[in-house]
Enzyme design. Sequence first.
Site, PDB file in Angstrom:
ATOM      1  CD  GLU A 139     -38.901 -56.062 -57.381  1.00  0.00           C
ATOM      2  OE1 GLU A 139     -40.131 -55.887 -57.284  1.00  0.00           O
ATOM      3  OE2 GLU A 139     -38.293 -56.066 -58.471  1.00  0.00           O
ATOM      4  CD  GLU A 190     -36.901 -59.834 -60.111  1.00  0.00           C
ATOM      5  OE1 GLU A 190     -37.749 -59.163 -60.752  1.00  0.00           O
ATOM      6  OE2 GLU A 190     -37.113 -60.300 -58.977  1.00  0.00           O
TER       7      GLU A 190
HETATM    8  O1  AHR Z   1     -40.152 -61.039 -62.500  1.00  0.00           O
HETATM    9  C1  AHR Z   1     -41.448 -60.666 -62.167  1.00  0.00           C
HETATM   10  C2  AHR Z   1     -41.507 -59.802 -60.930  1.00  0.00           C
HETATM   11  O2  AHR Z   1     -40.857 -58.580 -61.174  1.00  0.00           O
HETATM   12  C3  AHR Z   1     -40.803 -60.326 -59.717  1.00  0.00           C
HETATM   13  O3  AHR Z   1     -41.587 -61.213 -58.996  1.00  0.00           O
HETATM   14  C4  AHR Z   1     -40.548 -59.093 -58.915  1.00  0.00           C
HETATM   15  O4  AHR Z   1     -39.419 -59.211 -58.081  1.00  0.00           O
HETATM   16  C5  AHR Z   1     -40.399 -58.016 -59.960  1.00  0.00           C
HETATM   17  O5  AHR Z   1     -41.130 -56.898 -59.671  1.00  0.00           O
END
Ligand code: AHR
Length: 519
Positions: A198, A324
């Site tokens: 991110e 994610e």
């Molecule tokens: O999964 C939790 C958080 O969500 C992670 O650390 C981040 O990459 C995302 O914003």
Amino acid sequence: MTPPLLRAAALLALAVAPALAAADSDTLVTVRANQPGPVINRNIYGQFSEHLGHCIYDGIWVGPDSAVPNTNGYSNAVLAALKDLHVPLLRWPGGCFADEYHWKDGIGPMEKRPSMYNSHWGGVVENNHFGTHEFLNMCEMLGIEPYVCINVGSGTVQEAMEWVEYMTSDATSPMANLRRANGRDKPWKVRYLAIGNESWGCGGSMRPEFCADNFRRYNTFIKNYGGSPEDRIYRVACGASDEDYEWTDTLMKLAGRQMDGLSLHYYTIQTGSWEKKGSATHFTKDEYFETLGHTLRIEEFVTKHSAIMDKYDPKKRVGLCVDEWGIWTDVEPGTNPGFLFQQNSMRDAILAALNLHIFQAHADRVVMANIAQMVNVLQAMILTDHQRIVLTPTYHVFEMLNVHQGATSLPVELRTPDLAQSKEKIPTVSASASRDAAGKIHLSLVNTNPDAPTTVACTLVGAPLGAPTGRVLATADITAHNTFDLPHAVEPRAFTGATVSGDRLSIVLPPMSVVILEL
Ligand code: AHR
């Protein structure tokens, strides 16, 4: 029936399904076994483990001196559950944590490892007892491919370069020797590397142009050790979130030739608001539908990001890595808001199956997906309380559907009505099919309707239909979930709702269910 919706789940053959005489069936499914599609990369069933709440500490890792039964510090109950799940790939150490993590703090004798402040997740002090050796040894023990996210936000190129040497070099070189001094002679196999996380947000608030240049810079200094093709590191550049198509365009334009994969993040939020996300176990039927509506948006995101990638990479060399995804709800009342501990209901099981089906339908581009997160955080597989563990409904879906891992996708033509009682456009049934290496054909089905069973008329083209066997995950209550006191409330059981007549299969899916069939 509302106007028929034609959904080619595998998006490979858009021919209209043959006119099936199935007046008593709500849904028509045709599986084309004679038109094999791309292989479903097993890494679509990947997981994510971050130094966040109790994912690592008191989840996977309890320490060798713990009263919790353990093997070299790993919880035995968690290890056993992960083994049964056949986890193909595991992302670590974050997440946002990765861009503040300095790997040299996590090697050597534990009592000498320096601590750090975990600024993102609860402001706790991280003792670095779980580091490179602990992560990679666990992956090795369970046959999991490690996927390491390096620190680009607050780290250095040298740090990254040395970490790769430490993990993967067999030379008599400074970092490989340091590894040996710490008790590990041979290098580990580390095939997958994420260059930052991110980077548009917690990983450095970068603009896409800067992120692309930074990727190119880090990429230059990350070496492949060992001579075989398997020793080549698969490098994943930091991609977009949700519908940030400009990010994907810029990354592909400026660094598409250097990268192997590009990531995408998308979290399902029931309310659509990060401030008040909604409860994991207290929700109405309208909220159930709202959640499914939000989760199905990932199909649009994957399609549009893939189309941009096609522009720069028509041969689809670069993989889309959804590293994610999952549902993010409010934390359980009374728990640390920074630990992201949430329960997991039958709704989440339906949501997981829908997402996996979408990834499989895009197997030509989606090569990896990592649900967030594996233990005790967000849409977890496993919840722990000392030596007690709970396998969540999402765990069961991953375990049931893992027969698709590494199998060849088969085109599915699907005609199913949208659910009339929902304001969202939710197709009643979702389907996905594959043929595994042994030649077995599997069909997974989801009935999203919480109120009624639905009948599927299925035709298998190009292969004989045997007597199908299968399992089902279903509950009467949309909020049903497993707890430490009632750990078996939601569990798969044998499925007897499929009957063959001639070349046709009739399948009665219970309300709100996930079914896996071997045809
Ligand atoms: O999964 C939790 C958080 O969500 C992670 O650390 C981040 O990459 C995302 O914003």
